[in-house]
Each structure stands twice: as structure tokens, then as C-alpha cells.
Design an enzyme around this catalytic site. Sequence first.
Site, short mmCIF file in Angstrom:
data_model
loop_
_atom_site.label_atom_id
_atom_site.label_comp_id
_atom_site.label_asym_id
_atom_site.label_seq_id
_atom_site.Cartn_x
_atom_site.Cartn_y
_atom_site.Cartn_z
CB SER A 143 11.47 -16.86 -30.34
OG SER A 143 11.01 -15.57 -30.01
CG ASP B 2 5.83 -16.87 -24.54
OD1 ASP B 2 5.93 -15.63 -24.54
OD2 ASP B 2 6.25 -17.59 -25.48
CG HIS C 276 9.66 -16.58 -25.28
ND1 HIS C 276 8.74 -16.96 -26.23
CD2 HIS C 276 10.71 -16.04 -25.96
CE1 HIS C 276 9.21 -16.66 -27.43
NE2 HIS C 276 10.40 -16.11 -27.30
#
Length: 318
Positions: free
Chosen positions: A163, A258, A290
Amino acid sequence: MAANSPEILHDFSPMIRVYKDGRVERLLGKDIVAASVDPETGTESKDVQISPELNISARLYLPKKAQQDKKLPLLVYFHGGGFVVESAFSPPYHTHLNAVAAEAGVVAISINYRLAPEHPLPTAYEDSWIAVKWVASHSNGQGPEVWLRDYVDFDSVFFGGDSAGGNLAHNMALRVGLEKLDGINLDGIFLNCPYFWGKEAIGIELKNLEMKAYVEVLWHYVHPKSAGVDDPLMNPVMEPNLSRLGCKRVLVYVAEKDILKERGWLYKEALEKSEWGGDVEVVEVAGENHVFNLFFPKGENALSLLKKLAAFINKNDV
């Protein structure tokens, strides 16, 4: 509303809430776990100070198989959390890096950079670069940390992150390419569900304009001096020096559900269109969301990711 709950200025649930009195309430990523010898993998960890005056630190991981007469690759890892939550000492990252060190036979160092909004961007980028340079300072047998001096092959260094940490790993690799870093060879980078974005919605982003607005407002909040989400820090497609990325191997993981997945694919396309000339692979994992591997580390797809990452580092086929 309770007396100690003044009016909310920004609600970035599920990560943070910001109140009009300036208070920041972190809704997740606050738990920490101590360094230890992991009973499952045998990986040993310890915490180190990189810059006490700036409050930059890290957690180091040494696999059970480590021997001083056989140097090991190094993974420099940057945690996720939207630049506002989590730490290098959070339980999901401790579990993940214990497993990575054991599976791949690598020394790992997880960087604890300062978070926004108390430390707005570009602080996280500057802290990460200070940490990378600190790591590189050990390549000539000097430097304060014995595990780095004694166990690491600095010709085989990798950056990785999930991320926002994937965003950091990319930007640190770009900086290696632009500025050169004596003492290390950056062999590759691993970006797990990287936090990239752009002003123009693409693919599944068009079906979730609420999330698009969330990302854009959050980016402006954490980096108030940025021109917006087409800032090359956030949108690598807009980076004029993308071809100078400081490694020649890239592994990107994206998850089918995601909203960030389109940006992972676009990153591959942008690298291939540039004059970079390296190898980039994107793995899209069906049915997952995610950073799924951090939430379900024993899941089949998480274990597959672990094996793929180990093979990428050790240049083996899966």
C-alpha cells in the site's frame, strides 16, 4: 455528543478521524508487539535506532539459517497505512516479516518512518531515504549494526512494501536511480497493492467515485503542499524520470477486489513504455481485497505470495 468529542473536521475511517480542536484519533494500527525469537519460524528480531533525533527507527529480522560465512540478501521493507497509521512494530508486519525472512532466507529491516498529519508528507519519503542511506552505510563493514555488517550481501538488496509502503518502495528505488547510492546494488522491488492514484479515474475506479474522493482528500490532507493526486509521488505515470528507476526487476501484486489494482497494472504499462528496460511482472490475485496477505497470513493466496516473493529474491522459478 460527549464533551470530549468535539466536532469532526475530517473522517478518514477506517484509519483516522481528525477533530476541529486539532486532535487526531487513530482507529487502527496502534497495537505493537515486541521483538523476539519467533517460535514458529525461528526468525530473530530486534529494534534499532536510525535517527533518534528524528525518531526514525526500524525492526531487524534475522533468519534462523543465518551464518556469518554466507552473506544473505537484504529486504528493506516499508509498512503501509495511508501514511497515517501502522508502524514497523504492528503485529501484522511482525508476522509477515518473520515469515518472509524464514521463507526467503533474507535479512529484513522494516522502517519506522514518521506519520502524517503530525509530520506531513514529504516527511515519510525523507525519513525513508535517511533509513536507506543508513542501511547502505554498513556496506563497507562499517556502520553501527552488527547484523547488517556480518550477515548482509549488499550486492543483493531489495526494497518492498504494501500500500503506502509500496509507494515508498517505488519512490526510494527511483531515488536510488536518480542520485546513486554507493555500497548497495538494488536488485529489485516488491510492491504489494501499491498506493498509487491519478486525477483521471480508470477501470473499476469509475464505479466508486466515493472512494476516489476519499483518496484525493486524504492525499491533500497528508501532503498539503502537493499539487494533487497527479503528483509523481502518487502517480508514477506522471514521473518524467521513470526510466531511471534504480533496479531492473519489479514484482507487483494486485488484488481483484481492490480499487487500487488498476494503478498496479498501469505502473507496469508505464515502465514498459519508458526506456527503463527491466523486467516487471504483475500478479493479480482472484477474489482477494487490499493487502489480503496481512489480514489472512495463513490463507492459500498469502502463502503463495510468500513463495513467489522468496523465488523473486532468490531468482528461482515458481
